[in-house]
Design a protein around this motif. Structure first.
Motif, short mmCIF file in Angstrom:
data_model
loop_
_atom_site.label_atom_id
_atom_site.label_comp_id
_atom_site.label_asym_id
_atom_site.label_seq_id
_atom_site.Cartn_x
_atom_site.Cartn_y
_atom_site.Cartn_z
N ALA A 1 0.90 -0.83 0.39
CA ALA A 1 -0.05 -0.09 0.09
C ALA A 1 0.43 1.07 -0.13
N TYR A 2 2.55 1.11 0.48
CA TYR A 2 2.60 2.20 0.41
C TYR A 2 3.72 2.38 -1.16
N GLY A 3 3.46 1.59 -1.85
CA GLY A 3 4.13 1.87 -3.03
C GLY A 3 5.99 0.07 -2.64
N VAL A 4 5.89 -0.25 -2.11
CA VAL A 4 6.96 -1.26 -1.81
C VAL A 4 6.96 -2.36 -2.51
N PRO A 5 7.59 -2.86 -3.44
CA PRO A 5 7.98 -3.55 -3.93
C PRO A 5 7.72 -5.22 -2.88
N ILE A 6 7.06 -5.79 -2.99
CA ILE A 6 7.08 -7.62 -2.19
C ILE A 6 6.79 -8.82 -3.53
N PRO A 7 7.20 -9.67 -3.27
CA PRO A 7 7.31 -10.73 -4.00
C PRO A 7 5.62 -11.27 -3.50
N LYS A 8 5.07 -11.82 -4.59
CA LYS A 8 3.61 -12.47 -4.39
C LYS A 8 4.58 -13.62 -3.89
N VAL A 9 2.72 -13.69 -3.08
CA VAL A 9 2.95 -13.91 -1.48
C VAL A 9 1.71 -15.03 -1.52
N ALA A 10 1.39 -16.36 -0.69
CA ALA A 10 -0.25 -16.91 -0.68
C ALA A 10 0.13 -17.84 1.17
N GLN A 11 -1.11 -18.06 1.64
CA GLN A 11 -0.91 -17.89 2.86
C GLN A 11 -1.67 -19.08 2.50
N VAL A 12 -1.26 -20.86 2.47
CA VAL A 12 -1.73 -22.08 2.60
C VAL A 12 -1.94 -23.18 3.43
N GLU A 13 -2.97 -24.29 3.36
CA GLU A 13 -3.18 -24.97 4.59
C GLU A 13 -2.73 -26.51 3.85
N THR A 14 -3.54 -27.19 2.39
CA THR A 14 -3.94 -27.54 1.62
C THR A 14 -3.18 -27.56 0.79
N GLY A 15 -2.77 -29.55 0.53
CA GLY A 15 -2.53 -29.17 -0.65
C GLY A 15 -3.41 -28.97 -2.04
N ASP A 16 -4.35 -28.41 -1.82
CA ASP A 16 -5.14 -28.01 -3.17
C ASP A 16 -4.95 -26.75 -3.24
N LYS B 1 4.69 -31.98 1.12
CA LYS B 1 4.33 -32.82 2.18
C LYS B 1 4.86 -33.80 3.34
N LYS B 2 6.40 -33.21 2.93
CA LYS B 2 7.53 -33.12 3.73
C LYS B 2 7.33 -32.34 5.18
N MET B 3 7.07 -31.19 4.99
CA MET B 3 6.84 -30.24 5.76
C MET B 3 5.89 -30.45 6.73
N LYS B 4 4.57 -30.64 6.00
CA LYS B 4 3.65 -30.57 7.11
C LYS B 4 3.73 -31.96 7.81
N ALA B 5 4.34 -33.03 7.40
CA ALA B 5 4.46 -34.11 8.07
C ALA B 5 5.66 -33.39 9.50
N ARG B 6 6.64 -33.43 9.15
CA ARG B 6 7.91 -32.62 10.42
C ARG B 6 6.68 -32.13 11.16
N PHE B 7 5.83 -30.74 11.05
CA PHE B 7 5.20 -29.21 11.66
C PHE B 7 3.82 -30.14 11.94
N GLU B 8 4.34 -31.56 12.10
CA GLU B 8 2.32 -31.54 12.69
C GLU B 8 2.00 -31.53 13.84
N GLY B 9 0.53 -31.12 14.48
CA GLY B 9 1.11 -30.78 16.20
C GLY B 9 1.61 -29.47 16.02
N LYS B 10 1.83 -28.67 15.12
CA LYS B 10 2.18 -27.33 15.77
C LYS B 10 1.55 -26.14 14.90
N LYS B 11 0.56 -26.71 14.84
CA LYS B 11 -0.73 -25.22 14.53
C LYS B 11 0.07 -24.58 13.17
N ALA B 12 0.35 -25.23 11.96
CA ALA B 12 1.38 -24.74 11.10
C ALA B 12 0.67 -24.58 9.69
N SER B 13 0.46 -23.10 8.93
CA SER B 13 0.16 -22.57 7.74
C SER B 13 1.62 -23.01 7.29
#
Length: 176
Positions: A3-18, A64-76
């Motif tokens: 919003a201040y004109g600072v260029p930032i990378p495209k980013v998305a928060q996800v929780e599932t493979g889909d 899949k590896k990260m999801k398994a590694r951080f299972e139980g840590k409330k991770a997205s």
């Protein structure tokens, strides 16, 4: 920051493979996948950052590896566009009761915690005040050799990049 004109990378928060597959179409390749959890403080140290993901197959395998590694840590997970290598800079702001709006700048990435080389000021700042503030940042001086080495190539060989950074910094501090 966008919003201040600072260029930032495209980013998305996800929780599932889909959701990840869908986000990858927007973000593109190569990309970066990072764990996003209050329970994971040092993402890189704990295997929560994967760089140079070139296609959907490699992205899904890492997910899949990260999801398994951080299972139980409330991770997205954060999927991010991968930018060309360079010196990372962190800038930000927050409202502090009793003090006002605070702005911060420093070396980004792993260096935020390793070097703790950040400067905090109270906004709004004039351009001369902002320049003086940056002069006290070790990353822009030769008092701290590692920070200086990292920033000097970015700062001196990329004058245009430095101007873009300064303009982003000014936009942030002048509008708060």
């Amino acid at each position: 920051l966008a919003a201040y004109g600072v260029p930032i990378p495209k980013v998305a928060q996800v929780e599932t493979g889909d959701a990840l597959a869908s986000a990858a179409k927007d973000v593109g390749f190569p990309c970066v996948l990072k764990v996003d959890s209050a329970d994971v403080i040092h993402k890189s140290d704990e295997g929560g950052v994967a760089l140079d993901l070139e296609n959907e197959k490699s992205l899904m395998e890492v997910f899949k590896k990260m999801k398994a590694r951080f299972e139980g840590k409330k991770a997205s997970f954060l999927l991010s566009e991968q930018k060309a290598p360079g010196t990372e800079i962190i800038i930000g702001s927050t409202a502090s009761p009793g003090l006002g709006n605070l702005v911060m700048v420093g070396l980004g990435g792993i260096f935020v915690e390793v070097m703790k080389d950040v400067i905090v000021g109270v906004a709004p700042l004039s351009r001369p005040e902002a320049r003086e503030m940056l002069k006290s940042f070790n990353g822009f001086s030769n008092r701290f050799k590692i920070s200086f080495a990292l920033c000097s190539g970015w700062m001196y060989s990329g004058f245009v990049l430095m101007c873009a950074f300064m303009e982003s910094w000014y936009l942030l501090i002048l509008k708060k």
